[in-house]
Motif scaffolding. Structure first.
Motif, PDB file in Angstrom:
ATOM      1  N   ILE A   1      18.993  27.440  10.668  1.00  0.00           N
ATOM      2  CA  ILE A   1      20.057  28.103   9.951  1.00  0.00           C
ATOM      3  C   ILE A   1      21.073  29.126  10.772  1.00  0.00           C
TER       4      ILE A   1
ATOM      5  N   GLY B   1      24.763  28.478  13.360  1.00  0.00           N
ATOM      6  CA  GLY B   1      25.151  27.795  14.496  1.00  0.00           C
ATOM      7  C   GLY B   1      25.781  28.581  15.669  1.00  0.00           C
TER       8      GLY B   1
ATOM      9  N   ILE C   1      22.401  23.933  10.221  1.00  0.00           N
ATOM     10  CA  ILE C   1      23.307  24.320   9.446  1.00  0.00           C
ATOM     11  C   ILE C   1      24.307  25.051  10.223  1.00  0.00           C
TER      12      ILE C   1
ATOM     13  N   GLN D   1      30.017  28.484  11.545  1.00  0.00           N
ATOM     14  CA  GLN D   1      30.399  29.320  12.503  1.00  0.00           C
ATOM     15  C   GLN D   1      31.260  30.463  12.324  1.00  0.00           C
ATOM     16  N   ARG D   2      31.996  30.479  10.846  1.00  0.00           N
ATOM     17  CA  ARG D   2      32.896  31.426  10.707  1.00  0.00           C
ATOM     18  C   ARG D   2      32.722  32.786  11.117  1.00  0.00           C
TER      19      ARG D   2
ATOM     20  N   ALA E   1      34.441  36.727  21.137  1.00  0.00           N
ATOM     21  CA  ALA E   1      33.959  37.250  22.307  1.00  0.00           C
ATOM     22  C   ALA E   1      34.672  36.655  23.465  1.00  0.00           C
TER      23      ALA E   1
ATOM     24  N   VAL F   1      24.165  29.131   3.890  1.00  0.00           N
ATOM     25  CA  VAL F   1      22.944  28.993   3.059  1.00  0.00           C
ATOM     26  C   VAL F   1      22.871  30.417   2.062  1.00  0.00           C
TER      27      VAL F   1
ATOM     28  N   GLY G   1      22.442  36.140  12.410  1.00  0.00           N
ATOM     29  CA  GLY G   1      22.965  37.007  12.940  1.00  0.00           C
ATOM     30  C   GLY G   1      22.746  38.573  12.066  1.00  0.00           C
TER      31      GLY G   1
ATOM     32  N   ILE H   1      20.714  36.284   2.368  1.00  0.00           N
ATOM     33  CA  ILE H   1      20.050  34.917   2.056  1.00  0.00           C
ATOM     34  C   ILE H   1      18.905  35.424   0.851  1.00  0.00           C
TER      35      ILE H   1
ATOM     36  N   GLY I   1      17.550  35.107  17.538  1.00  0.00           N
ATOM     37  CA  GLY I   1      18.915  35.855  17.777  1.00  0.00           C
ATOM     38  C   GLY I   1      18.419  37.450  17.392  1.00  0.00           C
ATOM     39  N   VAL I   2      19.978  37.893  17.151  1.00  0.00           N
ATOM     40  CA  VAL I   2      19.886  39.361  17.147  1.00  0.00           C
ATOM     41  C   VAL I   2      19.204  39.688  15.542  1.00  0.00           C
TER      42      VAL I   2
ATOM     43  N   SER J   1      22.384  42.992  20.951  1.00  0.00           N
ATOM     44  CA  SER J   1      23.255  41.699  20.921  1.00  0.00           C
ATOM     45  C   SER J   1      23.844  41.427  22.276  1.00  0.00           C
ATOM     46  N   GLN J   2      23.291  40.686  22.958  1.00  0.00           N
ATOM     47  CA  GLN J   2      23.924  40.172  24.290  1.00  0.00           C
ATOM     48  C   GLN J   2      23.233  38.746  24.229  1.00  0.00           C
TER      49      GLN J   2
ATOM     50  N   ALA K   1      20.126  36.532  22.972  1.00  0.00           N
ATOM     51  CA  ALA K   1      20.154  35.596  21.872  1.00  0.00           C
ATOM     52  C   ALA K   1      19.627  34.184  22.219  1.00  0.00           C
TER      53      ALA K   1
END
Ligand code: FAD
Length: 203
Positions: free
Chosen positions: A7, A9, A37, A40-41, A48, A88, A118, A124, A161-162, A168-169, A173
């Motif tokens: 979940i 991208g 899923i 990406q928004r 970045a 999701v 993230g 969720i 990930g984060v 947050s690098q 991640a």
């Protein structure tokens, strides 16, 4: 029924998908159904710019990675299903150890999920009991992490990930998503250690 559904991208989710996809030739992975899923928004990559990541050329934009990552996945590992533009909303674990993932458009059944959405505005449903304040980001920003032990939240649910509590690098991640993928591959390989390497063939 998916064997694993990722979940998110962004960096961790796409790294996890590429790693799982690359195991296609291994007997233990060849019949596994893998999906991602790809919403990406709200990815950190949208705005970045990268100069400090090994392997990325200076001035690489996050937006280009979002697009090229999808292309890389569909070109090299087309058996990984990409589910685009769905967000999701809820996950539900059942007694038979399967999980239903509900998006804003449809629902999916899976044996495992990797949550890589993230740390911002986490919403969720079904995962509330694992939510806590992120321990490595500025507390005033009230970012979220999911309680986990080496990325495992609970049976069948991984975080990457984060959101897993990492800083947050990009490289952290990406490594986190890859680490989760190799843990899943080890499980598929009856607990035996795995690694998936390509190499140059020297004649
Ligand atoms: C402006 C900016 C500049 C940066 N510059 C650098 C840099 O120079 N060097 C560096 O190392 N790092 C940099 N970073 C940090 C790096 O981009 C992040 O650490 C990395 O993107 C985190 O990866 P992630 O997979 O945890 O999250 P993300 O990449 O943010 O991915 C999360 C994904 O989950 C999706 N998602 C969210 N909610 C849902 C949902 N409900 N359902 C489905 N999908 C969902 C999002 O759309 C997104 O695709 C920068 C970040 C920003 C914002």
């Amino acid at each position: 029924m998916y064997d694993v559904l990722i979940i998110g991208g962004g960096v961790a989710g796409m790294s996890c998908a590429l790693m799982l996809g690359s195991a296609k030739k291994q007997l233990y992975a060849k019949d596994k159904k893998i999906g991602i899923i790809i919403h990406q928004r709200t990815s950190s990559l949208q705005n970045a710019l990268f100069n400090n990541v090994l392997g990325l050329s200076p001035n690489t934009t996050g937006a280009s990675i979002l697009k090229e990552g999808k292309d890389q996945l569909s070109t090299l590992y087309p058996h990984v299903t990409q589910i685009n533009n769905e967000k999701v909303l809820k996950v539900e674990q059942h007694n038979d150890k399967t999980i239903t993932v509900y998006s804003n458009k449809s629902s999916f059944k899976t044996k495992n999920i990797v949550v890589a959405v993230g740390p911002k505005n986490f919403a969720i449903k079904g995962l509330e009991e694992f939510v806590e304040l992120h321990s490595k980001l500025t507390p005033e920003k009230e970012r979220t992490q999911l309680k986990n032990s080496d990325h495992l939240v609970t049976s069948g649910i991984y975080v990457a990930g984060v959101l897993a509590g990492h800083r947050s690098q990009y490289a952290i991640a990406a490594g986190s998503g890859t680490s989760v993928a190799t843990d899943i591959l080890c499980n598929w390989n009856a607990g035996k250690p795995v690694k998936i390497h390509d190499s140059i063939i020297i004649e």
